[in-house]
Design a protein around this motif. Structure first.
Motif, PDB file in Angstrom:
ATOM      1  N   ARG A 180     -11.868 -70.897   9.113  1.00  0.00           N
ATOM      2  CA  ARG A 180     -11.165 -72.143   8.855  1.00  0.00           C
ATOM      3  C   ARG A 180     -10.117 -71.847   7.777  1.00  0.00           C
ATOM      4  NH1 ARG A 180     -15.850 -75.380   5.395  1.00  0.00           N
ATOM      5  NH2 ARG A 180     -15.273 -74.512   3.340  1.00  0.00           N
ATOM      6  N   ARG A 181      -9.200 -72.786   7.567  1.00  0.00           N
ATOM      7  CA  ARG A 181      -8.102 -72.557   6.611  1.00  0.00           C
ATOM      8  C   ARG A 181      -8.655 -72.126   5.256  1.00  0.00           C
ATOM      9  NH1 ARG A 181      -2.694 -73.685   5.639  1.00  0.00           N
ATOM     10  NH2 ARG A 181      -2.193 -74.010   3.450  1.00  0.00           N
ATOM     11  N   GLY A 182      -8.060 -71.067   4.723  1.00  0.00           N
ATOM     12  CA  GLY A 182      -8.456 -70.566   3.412  1.00  0.00           C
ATOM     13  C   GLY A 182      -9.457 -69.435   3.459  1.00  0.00           C
ATOM     14  N   ASP A 183     -10.000 -69.108   4.625  1.00  0.00           N
ATOM     15  CA  ASP A 183     -10.903 -67.966   4.729  1.00  0.00           C
ATOM     16  C   ASP A 183     -10.099 -66.669   4.670  1.00  0.00           C
ATOM     17  OD1 ASP A 183     -13.084 -69.620   4.951  1.00  0.00           O
ATOM     18  OD2 ASP A 183     -13.257 -69.415   7.137  1.00  0.00           O
ATOM     19  N   MET A 184     -10.759 -65.622   4.247  1.00  0.00           N
ATOM     20  CA  MET A 184     -10.136 -64.298   4.216  1.00  0.00           C
ATOM     21  C   MET A 184     -10.708 -63.465   5.358  1.00  0.00           C
ATOM     22  SD  MET A 184      -9.689 -61.565   1.071  1.00  0.00           S
ATOM     23  CE  MET A 184     -11.424 -61.105   0.951  1.00  0.00           C
ATOM     24  N   LEU A 185      -9.830 -62.957   6.184  1.00  0.00           N
ATOM     25  CA  LEU A 185     -10.221 -62.091   7.289  1.00  0.00           C
ATOM     26  C   LEU A 185      -9.942 -60.650   6.879  1.00  0.00           C
ATOM     27  CD1 LEU A 185      -8.497 -64.037  10.215  1.00  0.00           C
ATOM     28  CD2 LEU A 185     -10.673 -64.543   9.069  1.00  0.00           C
ATOM     29  N   VAL A 186     -10.902 -59.771   7.101  1.00  0.00           N
ATOM     30  CA  VAL A 186     -10.739 -58.357   6.757  1.00  0.00           C
ATOM     31  C   VAL A 186     -10.720 -57.557   8.046  1.00  0.00           C
ATOM     32  CG1 VAL A 186     -11.601 -56.421   5.419  1.00  0.00           C
ATOM     33  CG2 VAL A 186     -11.945 -58.751   4.576  1.00  0.00           C
ATOM     34  N   LEU A 187      -9.631 -56.824   8.263  1.00  0.00           N
ATOM     35  CA  LEU A 187      -9.390 -56.108   9.505  1.00  0.00           C
ATOM     36  C   LEU A 187      -9.438 -54.599   9.277  1.00  0.00           C
ATOM     37  CD1 LEU A 187      -7.707 -58.906   9.430  1.00  0.00           C
ATOM     38  CD2 LEU A 187      -6.457 -57.961  11.339  1.00  0.00           C
ATOM     39  N   GLN A 188      -9.643 -53.871  10.346  1.00  0.00           N
ATOM     40  CA  GLN A 188      -9.573 -52.412  10.299  1.00  0.00           C
ATOM     41  C   GLN A 188      -8.368 -51.976  11.129  1.00  0.00           C
ATOM     42  OE1 GLN A 188     -13.328 -50.559  10.401  1.00  0.00           O
ATOM     43  NE2 GLN A 188     -12.586 -48.524  10.938  1.00  0.00           N
ATOM     44  N   ILE A 189      -7.332 -51.468  10.425  1.00  0.00           N
ATOM     45  CA  ILE A 189      -6.084 -51.110  11.077  1.00  0.00           C
ATOM     46  C   ILE A 189      -5.746 -49.663  10.740  1.00  0.00           C
ATOM     47  CG2 ILE A 189      -3.638 -51.670  11.357  1.00  0.00           C
ATOM     48  CD1 ILE A 189      -4.231 -54.491  10.489  1.00  0.00           C
ATOM     49  N   PRO A 190      -5.995 -48.740  11.657  1.00  0.00           N
ATOM     50  CA  PRO A 190      -5.681 -47.331  11.383  1.00  0.00           C
ATOM     51  C   PRO A 190      -4.198 -47.044  11.577  1.00  0.00           C
ATOM     52  CG  PRO A 190      -6.600 -47.548  13.573  1.00  0.00           C
ATOM     53  CD  PRO A 190      -6.625 -48.931  12.969  1.00  0.00           C
ATOM     54  N   ASN A 200      -9.647 -52.238   6.119  1.00  0.00           N
ATOM     55  CA  ASN A 200      -8.655 -51.896   5.094  1.00  0.00           C
ATOM     56  C   ASN A 200      -7.518 -52.892   4.929  1.00  0.00           C
ATOM     57  OD1 ASN A 200      -7.572 -51.289   7.616  1.00  0.00           O
ATOM     58  ND2 ASN A 200      -6.426 -49.513   6.894  1.00  0.00           N
ATOM     59  N   HIS A 201      -7.582 -54.031   5.616  1.00  0.00           N
ATOM     60  CA  HIS A 201      -6.478 -54.985   5.503  1.00  0.00           C
ATOM     61  C   HIS A 201      -7.031 -56.406   5.456  1.00  0.00           C
ATOM     62  CE1 HIS A 201      -2.477 -56.573   5.735  1.00  0.00           C
ATOM     63  NE2 HIS A 201      -2.720 -57.232   6.848  1.00  0.00           N
ATOM     64  N   ALA A 202      -6.620 -57.168   4.433  1.00  0.00           N
ATOM     65  CA  ALA A 202      -7.089 -58.537   4.253  1.00  0.00           C
ATOM     66  C   ALA A 202      -5.949 -59.522   4.477  1.00  0.00           C
ATOM     67  CB  ALA A 202      -7.672 -58.726   2.857  1.00  0.00           C
ATOM     68  N   VAL A 249     -10.626 -57.752  13.562  1.00  0.00           N
ATOM     69  CA  VAL A 249     -11.362 -58.383  12.463  1.00  0.00           C
ATOM     70  C   VAL A 249     -12.785 -57.835  12.380  1.00  0.00           C
ATOM     71  CG1 VAL A 249     -12.336 -60.556  11.630  1.00  0.00           C
ATOM     72  CG2 VAL A 249      -9.987 -60.490  12.477  1.00  0.00           C
ATOM     73  N   LYS A 250     -13.177 -57.426  11.172  1.00  0.00           N
ATOM     74  CA  LYS A 250     -14.528 -56.930  10.924  1.00  0.00           C
ATOM     75  C   LYS A 250     -15.352 -57.888  10.071  1.00  0.00           C
ATOM     76  CE  LYS A 250     -13.690 -53.116  13.103  1.00  0.00           C
ATOM     77  NZ  LYS A 250     -14.310 -52.856  14.426  1.00  0.00           N
ATOM     78  N   LEU A 251     -14.681 -58.672   9.226  1.00  0.00           N
ATOM     79  CA  LEU A 251     -15.365 -59.627   8.356  1.00  0.00           C
ATOM     80  C   LEU A 251     -14.585 -60.931   8.319  1.00  0.00           C
ATOM     81  CD1 LEU A 251     -16.004 -57.305   5.262  1.00  0.00           C
ATOM     82  CD2 LEU A 251     -17.745 -58.020   6.905  1.00  0.00           C
ATOM     83  N   ILE A 252     -15.284 -62.053   8.413  1.00  0.00           N
ATOM     84  CA  ILE A 252     -14.702 -63.371   8.157  1.00  0.00           C
ATOM     85  C   ILE A 252     -15.397 -63.890   6.908  1.00  0.00           C
ATOM     86  CG2 ILE A 252     -14.275 -65.694   9.033  1.00  0.00           C
ATOM     87  CD1 ILE A 252     -14.615 -64.586  11.857  1.00  0.00           C
ATOM     88  N   LEU A 253     -14.631 -64.061   5.829  1.00  0.00           N
ATOM     89  CA  LEU A 253     -15.219 -64.352   4.520  1.00  0.00           C
ATOM     90  C   LEU A 253     -14.733 -65.696   3.994  1.00  0.00           C
ATOM     91  CD1 LEU A 253     -14.733 -60.828   2.890  1.00  0.00           C
ATOM     92  CD2 LEU A 253     -16.750 -61.702   4.085  1.00  0.00           C
ATOM     93  N   ARG A 254     -15.665 -66.431   3.432  1.00  0.00           N
ATOM     94  CA  ARG A 254     -15.349 -67.738   2.835  1.00  0.00           C
ATOM     95  C   ARG A 254     -15.762 -67.707   1.368  1.00  0.00           C
ATOM     96  NH1 ARG A 254     -17.246 -72.106   6.672  1.00  0.00           N
ATOM     97  NH2 ARG A 254     -15.378 -71.265   7.713  1.00  0.00           N
ATOM     98  N   HIS A 255     -14.881 -68.199   0.498  1.00  0.00           N
ATOM     99  CA  HIS A 255     -15.214 -68.199  -0.928  1.00  0.00           C
ATOM    100  C   HIS A 255     -16.032 -69.440  -1.266  1.00  0.00           C
ATOM    101  CE1 HIS A 255     -14.834 -67.971  -5.296  1.00  0.00           C
ATOM    102  NE2 HIS A 255     -14.557 -66.688  -5.098  1.00  0.00           N
ATOM    103  N   LYS A 256     -17.051 -69.242  -2.062  1.00  0.00           N
ATOM    104  CA  LYS A 256     -17.986 -70.333  -2.370  1.00  0.00           C
ATOM    105  C   LYS A 256     -17.321 -71.477  -3.124  1.00  0.00           C
ATOM    106  CE  LYS A 256     -19.659 -68.012  -6.579  1.00  0.00           C
ATOM    107  NZ  LYS A 256     -19.064 -68.983  -7.508  1.00  0.00           N
ATOM    108  N   ASP A 257     -16.215 -71.199  -3.822  1.00  0.00           N
ATOM    109  CA  ASP A 257     -15.576 -72.238  -4.640  1.00  0.00           C
ATOM    110  C   ASP A 257     -14.302 -72.794  -4.015  1.00  0.00           C
ATOM    111  OD1 ASP A 257     -17.514 -71.997  -6.654  1.00  0.00           O
ATOM    112  OD2 ASP A 257     -16.445 -70.307  -7.570  1.00  0.00           O
ATOM    113  N   TYR A 258     -13.953 -72.327  -2.807  1.00  0.00           N
ATOM    114  CA  TYR A 258     -12.724 -72.838  -2.196  1.00  0.00           C
ATOM    115  C   TYR A 258     -13.013 -74.118  -1.413  1.00  0.00           C
ATOM    116  CZ  TYR A 258      -8.687 -73.364   0.807  1.00  0.00           C
ATOM    117  OH  TYR A 258      -7.603 -73.883   1.466  1.00  0.00           O
ATOM    118  N   LYS A 259     -12.197 -75.132  -1.690  1.00  0.00           N
ATOM    119  CA  LYS A 259     -12.308 -76.408  -0.975  1.00  0.00           C
ATOM    120  C   LYS A 259     -10.985 -76.657  -0.232  1.00  0.00           C
ATOM    121  CE  LYS A 259     -16.339 -77.364  -2.805  1.00  0.00           C
ATOM    122  NZ  LYS A 259     -16.515 -76.106  -3.568  1.00  0.00           N
TER     123      LYS A 259
END
Length: 260
Positions: A180-190, A200-202, A249-259
């Motif tokens: 969802r909006r504001g999440d950080m996606l971490v990708l692997q891009i060789p 290696n790419h956020a 995409v390898k990780l979909i990350l959400r910050h606990k304090d982001y609203k």
């Protein structure tokens, strides 16, 4: 900054010796007066960047007070780049740049400069994908995230750290299954023809609303969803989040304090 002709000549001589790589050093104040201390450049791409050898810096600091950071621009004017200005703010010291050949020296000092989110230049470890994400969270959400020391091409070191996988929990993120909006996606891009062992790419997932709160700039055409990110060799931008990105995409990350 006014310095003697002798110091100027020493700075120019160092730039000439190290050309076509960037020369770097520091101006110090000792009991005998000001001195220029040449330092080693540890950057993996020394023709384009500089990283002062920490051992040389420590020795210079033992000898006297550091007054300024000096480096050269091989075959370019001594005009500070965006990365130079950001790094000057971090060091909280005046900087001097010498253009070589030519020998013109330009000085500048910290002024409170911060790089814009959109259109910023790329410089790994200073203005890169993690810096872009950190600044987005800081300016768009008021979250202050830590920085991490990171060597260039760390993702190609098989026995090295996986910086995103190792640090996301301690930074306040947790994994989710759908963005969802504001999440950080971490990708692997060789890079073509090279190994890439770790993600290696956020990027910041913007969803269908690509507008940035802190900067008013034209919105890209096309329908979303959108991402904000900073790729090597390119300016930071917003782009459509397409299949080629989603497939890495390898990780979909959400910050606990982001609203949102």
């Amino acid at each position: 900054m006014r310095i003697s002709q002798k110091l100027q000549d020493e700075i120019r001589a160092h730039a000439e010796r190290d050309h076509p790589a960037e020369a770097c050093g520091v101006l110090i104040k000792t009991a005998k007066g000001r001195e220029y201390v040449p330092c080693g450049n540890l950057a993996t791409t020394p023709r384009e960047h500089f990283q002062i050898d920490h051992r040389d810096m420590a020795q210079a600091e033992d000898r006297g007070e550091v007054l300024a950071i000096i480096h050269s621009h091989p075959d370019k004017a001594p005009t500070p780049s965006m990365a130079d200005r950001v790094s000057c703010e971090l060091h909280e010291l005046p900087w001097g740049i010498v253009g070589w050949p030519g020998g013109d020296i330009e000085w500048f000092a910290p002024t409170g400069f911060s790089a814009p989110l959109l259109g910023r230049d790329f410089s790994h470890g200073l203005l890169d994908c993690w810096s872009a994400c950190r600044d987005w969270y800081g300016r768009e959400a008021g979250l202050q995230l830590p920085n991490f020391e990171r060597a260039d091409l760390w993702w190609e070191q098989k026995d090295g750290p996986s910086l995103y996988e190792d640090n996301f929990k301690s930074t306040g993120f947790y994994q989710v299954s759908e963005p969802r909006r504001g999440d950080m996606l971490v990708l692997q891009i060789p890079k073509p023809g090279r190994e890439c062992y770790f993600p290696n790419h956020a990027v910041i997932y913007l969803g269908d609303e690509p507008a940035l709160l802190s900067e008013s700039a034209p919105v890209l055409g096309g329908s979303g969803p959108f991402i904000y990110h900073h790729m090597p060799g390119r300016l930071a931008s917003r782009e459509i989040y397409g299949w080629s990105m989603a497939n890495r995409v390898k990780l979909i990350l959400r910050h606990k304090d982001y609203k949102p």
